[in-house]
Write an enzyme that holds these catalytic residues in place. Structure first.
Site, mmCIF file in Angstrom:
data_model
loop_
_atom_site.group_PDB
_atom_site.id
_atom_site.type_symbol
_atom_site.label_atom_id
_atom_site.label_comp_id
_atom_site.label_asym_id
_atom_site.label_seq_id
_atom_site.Cartn_x
_atom_site.Cartn_y
_atom_site.Cartn_z
ATOM 1 N N MET A 61 0.826 -1.206 0.000
ATOM 2 C CA MET A 61 0.000 0.000 0.000
ATOM 3 C C MET A 61 0.860 1.256 0.000
ATOM 4 O O MET A 61 2.028 1.232 0.374
ATOM 5 C CB MET A 61 -0.918 0.009 1.213
ATOM 6 C CG MET A 61 -0.183 0.068 2.536
ATOM 7 S SD MET A 61 -1.225 0.612 3.908
ATOM 8 C CE MET A 61 -1.519 2.316 3.489
ATOM 9 N N CYS A 62 0.240 2.361 -0.423
ATOM 10 C CA CYS A 62 0.864 3.685 -0.358
ATOM 11 C C CYS A 62 -0.252 4.701 -0.167
ATOM 12 O O CYS A 62 -1.297 4.380 0.390
ATOM 13 C CB CYS A 62 1.702 3.963 -1.614
ATOM 14 S SG CYS A 62 0.729 4.071 -3.131
ATOM 15 N N ARG A 63 -0.054 5.912 -0.656
ATOM 16 C CA ARG A 63 -1.081 6.947 -0.487
ATOM 17 C C ARG A 63 -2.260 6.714 -1.428
ATOM 18 O O ARG A 63 -3.408 6.783 -1.023
ATOM 19 C CB ARG A 63 -0.462 8.333 -0.731
ATOM 20 C CG ARG A 63 -1.439 9.474 -0.545
ATOM 21 C CD ARG A 63 -0.724 10.828 -0.620
ATOM 22 N NE ARG A 63 -1.650 11.925 -0.358
ATOM 23 C CZ ARG A 63 -2.241 12.638 -1.311
ATOM 24 N NH1 ARG A 63 -2.010 12.378 -2.589
ATOM 25 N NH2 ARG A 63 -3.065 13.611 -0.997
ATOM 26 N N GLY A 65 -2.010 4.263 -4.401
ATOM 27 C CA GLY A 65 -1.916 3.024 -5.169
ATOM 28 C C GLY A 65 -0.868 3.057 -6.268
ATOM 29 O O GLY A 65 -0.547 2.029 -6.844
ATOM 30 N N ILE A 90 -4.168 4.595 1.071
ATOM 31 C CA ILE A 90 -4.708 5.070 2.349
ATOM 32 C C ILE A 90 -5.788 6.131 2.127
ATOM 33 O O ILE A 90 -6.675 6.312 2.967
ATOM 34 C CB ILE A 90 -3.576 5.563 3.284
ATOM 35 C CG1 ILE A 90 -4.064 5.533 4.740
ATOM 36 C CG2 ILE A 90 -3.056 6.937 2.860
ATOM 37 C CD1 ILE A 90 -2.964 5.547 5.768
#
Length: 104
Positions: A61-63, A65, A90
């Site tokens: 995951m990241c901010r 995608g 997120i």
């Protein structure tokens, strides 16, 4: 590339499924808000790939995608076959699961 929605991730967490969550954002982003995953910033994902499981499902995951997709592309070239990208990152988690979560 395999993808998982935030609803599917929440189900995995709620059911206590055995999987690994890798967060490829930077330290300051992780400190602002995180879902309890292991922090391995994108720039170090290949150097620290030994910390990523090969024998159970892994959600990256990241901010939003995008960075997690880039990480998965790099890792798949190293032989990983058990990775899923958290669609929307997120930001999607905050929008759909936890509106109280601090995002930036």
């Amino acid at each position: 590339m395999n993808e998982i929605t935030v609803q599917e991730l929440k189900e995995k967490i709620d059911k206590g499924e055995d999987f690994q969550l890798i967060d490829v954002r930077e330290d300051f982003e992780y400190e602002t808000s995180n879902l309890g995953g292991q922090l391995i910033p994108l720039g170090g994902v290949l150097i620290e790939s030994d910390k990523i499981s090969k024998d159970k499902p892994v959600v990256v995951m990241c901010r939003s995608g995008k960075r997690s997709a880039a990480a998965i592309m790099q890792l798949e070239q190293q032989g990983f076959t058990n990775l899923s990208n958290l669609r929307g990152g997120i930001l999607a988690w905050q929008a759909e699961i936890d509106p109280e979560l601090n995002v930036y």
